[in-house]
Motif scaffolding. Sequence first.
Motif, PDB file in Angstrom:
ATOM      1  N   UNK A  62     -69.525   4.387  33.252  1.00  0.00           N
ATOM      2  CA  UNK A  62     -70.905   4.255  33.715  1.00  0.00           C
ATOM      3  C   UNK A  62     -71.094   3.132  34.734  1.00  0.00           C
ATOM      4  N   UNK A  63     -70.147   2.196  34.798  1.00  0.00           N
ATOM      5  CA  UNK A  63     -70.293   1.069  35.723  1.00  0.00           C
ATOM      6  C   UNK A  63     -69.187   1.021  36.772  1.00  0.00           C
ATOM      7  N   UNK A  64     -68.228   1.908  36.659  1.00  0.00           N
ATOM      8  CA  UNK A  64     -67.104   1.900  37.588  1.00  0.00           C
ATOM      9  C   UNK A  64     -67.591   2.082  39.020  1.00  0.00           C
ATOM     10  N   UNK A  65     -67.106   1.229  39.916  1.00  0.00           N
ATOM     11  CA  UNK A  65     -67.509   1.292  41.306  1.00  0.00           C
ATOM     12  C   UNK A  65     -68.749   0.472  41.630  1.00  0.00           C
ATOM     13  N   UNK A  66     -69.458   0.015  40.588  1.00  0.00           N
ATOM     14  CA  UNK A  66     -70.664  -0.798  40.805  1.00  0.00           C
ATOM     15  C   UNK A  66     -70.492  -2.221  40.277  1.00  0.00           C
ATOM     16  N   UNK A  67     -69.766  -2.376  39.197  1.00  0.00           N
ATOM     17  CA  UNK A  67     -69.561  -3.684  38.582  1.00  0.00           C
ATOM     18  C   UNK A  67     -68.130  -4.151  38.836  1.00  0.00           C
ATOM     19  N   UNK A  68     -67.973  -5.464  38.945  1.00  0.00           N
ATOM     20  CA  UNK A  68     -66.656  -6.061  39.108  1.00  0.00           C
ATOM     21  C   UNK A  68     -66.520  -7.244  38.168  1.00  0.00           C
ATOM     22  N   UNK A  69     -65.482  -7.216  37.351  1.00  0.00           N
ATOM     23  CA  UNK A  69     -65.198  -8.319  36.452  1.00  0.00           C
ATOM     24  C   UNK A  69     -64.126  -9.200  37.077  1.00  0.00           C
ATOM     25  N   UNK A  70     -64.261 -10.496  36.900  1.00  0.00           N
ATOM     26  CA  UNK A  70     -63.272 -11.435  37.431  1.00  0.00           C
ATOM     27  C   UNK A  70     -63.281 -12.685  36.563  1.00  0.00           C
ATOM     28  N   UNK A  71     -62.337 -13.570  36.828  1.00  0.00           N
ATOM     29  CA  UNK A  71     -62.283 -14.826  36.083  1.00  0.00           C
ATOM     30  C   UNK A  71     -61.647 -15.899  36.939  1.00  0.00           C
ATOM     31  N   UNK A  78     -65.660 -16.712  33.319  1.00  0.00           N
ATOM     32  CA  UNK A  78     -65.541 -15.318  33.691  1.00  0.00           C
ATOM     33  C   UNK A  78     -66.827 -14.857  34.354  1.00  0.00           C
ATOM     34  N   UNK A  79     -66.719 -13.770  35.120  1.00  0.00           N
ATOM     35  CA  UNK A  79     -67.877 -13.299  35.873  1.00  0.00           C
ATOM     36  C   UNK A  79     -68.001 -11.778  35.752  1.00  0.00           C
ATOM     37  N   UNK A  80     -69.222 -11.320  35.905  1.00  0.00           N
ATOM     38  CA  UNK A  80     -69.476  -9.892  36.019  1.00  0.00           C
ATOM     39  C   UNK A  80     -70.454  -9.711  37.176  1.00  0.00           C
ATOM     40  N   UNK A  81     -69.938  -9.235  38.299  1.00  0.00           N
ATOM     41  CA  UNK A  81     -70.776  -8.951  39.454  1.00  0.00           C
ATOM     42  C   UNK A  81     -71.321  -7.539  39.302  1.00  0.00           C
ATOM     43  N   UNK A  82     -72.632  -7.417  39.328  1.00  0.00           N
ATOM     44  CA  UNK A  82     -73.275  -6.128  39.111  1.00  0.00           C
ATOM     45  C   UNK A  82     -74.067  -5.753  40.356  1.00  0.00           C
ATOM     46  N   UNK A  83     -73.653  -4.679  40.995  1.00  0.00           N
ATOM     47  CA  UNK A  83     -74.315  -4.182  42.197  1.00  0.00           C
ATOM     48  C   UNK A  83     -74.924  -2.806  41.929  1.00  0.00           C
ATOM     49  N   UNK A  84     -75.799  -2.391  42.814  1.00  0.00           N
ATOM     50  CA  UNK A  84     -76.434  -1.077  42.701  1.00  0.00           C
ATOM     51  C   UNK A  84     -76.979  -0.838  41.305  1.00  0.00           C
ATOM     52  N   UNK A  85     -77.699  -1.804  40.803  1.00  0.00           N
ATOM     53  CA  UNK A  85     -78.184  -1.735  39.430  1.00  0.00           C
ATOM     54  C   UNK A  85     -79.181  -0.598  39.251  1.00  0.00           C
ATOM     55  N   UNK A  86     -79.124  -0.007  38.066  1.00  0.00           N
ATOM     56  CA  UNK A  86     -79.991   1.106  37.711  1.00  0.00           C
ATOM     57  C   UNK A  86     -80.828   0.716  36.483  1.00  0.00           C
TER      58      UNK A  86
END
Length: 123
Positions: A62-71, A78-86
């Motif tokens: 459901x989040x693939x291609x819109x969210x990016x996890x990194x650390x 750690x981070x969660x970048x969330x784009x194109x939010x619905x």
Amino acid sequence: VQLQASGGGSVQAGGSLRLSCAASGRSSSSYAMGWFRQAPGKERDFVAAINWNGGSTYYADSVKGRFTISRDNAKNTGYLQMNSLKSEDTAVYYCAARRGIVIGTTPGTYEYWGQGTQVTVSS
């Protein structure tokens, strides 16, 4: 390990947010990290996970291609970048950590949890 999640807020659909998860205590660099979310009346669902060195990531469909996890292990964060939010992304988001090198995708595999941060997406 103590975890502190932050960065939630209210945005319009199509907007972006970046969540952070600050870790303290034992060396968090040897832990895998995950993000989960829970909407009112629903179960806690897997969002994304990353292994100890950032070399491996996994996402819910459901989040693939819109969210990016990194650390950033130097910052124990750690981070969660969330784009194109619905609007369906609206939930309380939790970060979690587990010992070992294997990424977990179910809440029961994580030992440590942050307090959660609210994300509200309006359409």
